[in-house]
Structure formats: C-alpha cells, structure tokens
Scaffold this active site. Sequence first.
Site, PDB file in Angstrom:
ATOM      1  N   ASP A  98      35.688  45.525  40.571  1.00  0.00           N
ATOM      2  CA  ASP A  98      37.070  45.113  40.829  1.00  0.00           C
ATOM      3  C   ASP A  98      37.565  45.594  42.189  1.00  0.00           C
ATOM      4  O   ASP A  98      37.013  46.532  42.769  1.00  0.00           O
ATOM      5  CB  ASP A  98      38.007  45.711  39.773  1.00  0.00           C
ATOM      6  N   ASP A  99      38.644  44.976  42.636  1.00  0.00           N
ATOM      7  CA  ASP A  99      39.508  45.448  43.727  1.00  0.00           C
ATOM      8  C   ASP A  99      38.973  45.249  45.142  1.00  0.00           C
ATOM      9  O   ASP A  99      39.633  45.650  46.099  1.00  0.00           O
ATOM     10  CB  ASP A  99      39.851  46.940  43.564  1.00  0.00           C
ATOM     11  N   HIS A 149      41.381  38.675  40.560  1.00  0.00           N
ATOM     12  CA  HIS A 149      42.004  39.889  40.011  1.00  0.00           C
ATOM     13  C   HIS A 149      43.456  40.005  40.482  1.00  0.00           C
ATOM     14  O   HIS A 149      43.923  41.083  40.806  1.00  0.00           O
ATOM     15  CB  HIS A 149      41.180  41.096  40.477  1.00  0.00           C
ATOM     16  N   HIS A 153      47.345  43.029  42.807  1.00  0.00           N
ATOM     17  CA  HIS A 153      47.055  44.055  41.808  1.00  0.00           C
ATOM     18  C   HIS A 153      48.331  44.558  41.138  1.00  0.00           C
ATOM     19  O   HIS A 153      48.430  45.711  40.712  1.00  0.00           O
ATOM     20  CB  HIS A 153      46.269  45.220  42.411  1.00  0.00           C
ATOM     21  N   HIS A 246      34.475  49.679  40.623  1.00  0.00           N
ATOM     22  CA  HIS A 246      35.365  49.205  41.686  1.00  0.00           C
ATOM     23  C   HIS A 246      34.650  49.296  43.035  1.00  0.00           C
ATOM     24  O   HIS A 246      34.335  50.400  43.486  1.00  0.00           O
ATOM     25  CB  HIS A 246      36.648  50.043  41.739  1.00  0.00           C
TER      26      HIS A 246
END
Length: 316
Positions: A98-99, A149, A153, A246
């Site tokens: 993620d991210d 995603h 965020h 991540h």
Amino acid sequence: MPAESSGGPTATQPAVRGSGAPALLAKPPAAPAAAAEPAPTLEAVPAASAAVNCPGNPNALGVSRTVEIDTTGGPGFGFEHFKAYDFLRPGEVVLTFDDGPWPRNTPAVLAALANHCTKATFFPIGKHASWHPEILRQVAAQGHTVGSHTWSHADLSKKAVDGKAEIEKGASAVKLALGGAPETPFFRFPALRHPPEMLAYVGERNMAVFSCDVDSFDFKTKKPEAMVKTVMSKLQKTGKGIILMHDFQAVTGKAMPMLLDALKAGGYRVVHLTAKEQLQTLPEYDAEVAKEIKGPASAGGTGKPTSSVVRTIDGY
C-alpha cells in the site's frame, strides 16, 4: 476494528478462478478451518516440488499459481474482515503493498521481487501516483497487479470526507499515471476502515475489496529483522494469507530480500492475483485529476518522467 460483510458474486458466479502450478516446497503448518461460506473447491495441491526458472536465483520463490477474480458486485478478501471467499490453499500467500509509489522504497521492493521472479499486488495512493508516475509504470511493466487506495489516503469512515470522490479520483490518478492504461478493479480502504455506504458504492463499481490476513505493521518499526519476524510468526499461526505491507516505508524495501528468502525457506508459495475485467474510470474524475496534476500553465511539465528531467549528480 469490527468485521464487516461485503456483497459478492452469486453461487453460480464464483469470485475466483485459478490456474495451478506445482508447489515449490513442503507446505507449512495447516491453516485454520475454512469459513462457513467457502469459495468453490479448487484442485488439490500437487505433491511434487518444482524448481523456479529464475536467472541468477536458483532458490527463487517464483509464482505458484495465478488466479483470476471476478470483481462483479465487489467481493471482499482477507479474513481480517471478509470471510466469504477462502481461496488460498495451505502454504499460499499473496504479497500486497500500500501507499506507494515512492522514491527508493518502491524500487527497492521491485528489485527484491524481481530477484525472486515473483509477483505482487500494489494499492497506490492517487496523489503519490501523480507525483511519481514513472515509478508506478515500473510496477506495471514488471507484471505486478495495480489497484488503487484512494486519492489522498483519507479516512472514509469520517462523515466530512467525500468518499466517492476519494475513491474515483484515486482510480483516475492511477490510470493517468499508467499512461491511460486500464487498471485492475482492486481496492483497499485506508486503515482498512470501510463504512457500509462506501462498501456498497465500491460494490456498485464492481471493485473487489481487500483487507488482509497478515498485517506486517511495517510502519511501527525501523528494523527489517523485526518486520520479517512479525510476518513469519503470524504466518505460523494462519498457515497462509494475504500479507499487508507498505512500499511507502523504507523498512519494507530493506526487509523484502530477507522476507522473500524466509518465505521460500518456510515452504510458502506465492499466488498472483489478476482480474477478469479491467476498471473503467469515470470521465469527470479523469478530467478533475488531470487538471489538478497539470497545475498552472507556467509550472507545467513536458510529459517526460522525472528521472529524465532531474538527476542526481552528487550525493544519494
């Protein structure tokens, strides 16, 4: 956080379809019993091991299976929150990040994955994708699956947040960063917080929702060894699962070579996720994101990747 259910395909329309490959090593400890509503039974795990043809790494993980997911209706995966589809066999893992994309960290993750000739699923933040499109294109070019995603965020469980815009702008930003190429309709909620109304919206958009089975908590440590220990100890309990990491975190890039080696040594096998259909982004959000990315005319770019416009000539 409390578990929440997600709508999914009907019984006559399975969510997961797999293509098998021989197991690489003996399987780890058995996983917990399947949920009461499992996905359709898949073929048995082959007993024989198979070497992976990976230049430069005879002990590579490779990819054991590639599965195709029918995202119609927004099926949910990852036993942390969704228990309808138990498609992984004992000893199988899905690598997710993620991210990203992020300088240094994402390329370090990609290098480790390439060294093991294995594949993962990435859930990039829309803003990060717009800042570093050349890195996200590297992700796609290496054959990894790219979902989304959100745009920034934001916590979609907060009433002040426009959840629909966050979801759609995030998807549009990923598409634009990939040069207009279609993306996979896979989505992960920030902090795994998915309010019912947003879960329903994602289902209407036919995007599969991903939670996890094993959270690396890589954002809580700066020690690669600690991250690897966390993942491997949790896998000893679950026996299989979707691993949440991540590529925004520096520790993750540093830990990946050790983690992949540990997975191989432990007999785990990697499953690569793909989708039956690609996501169709909404034109109004494509236009909104394109406008935000371009900015004032005087500050506009040339369309070249950052690495070809700005390069380091001293230092690191």
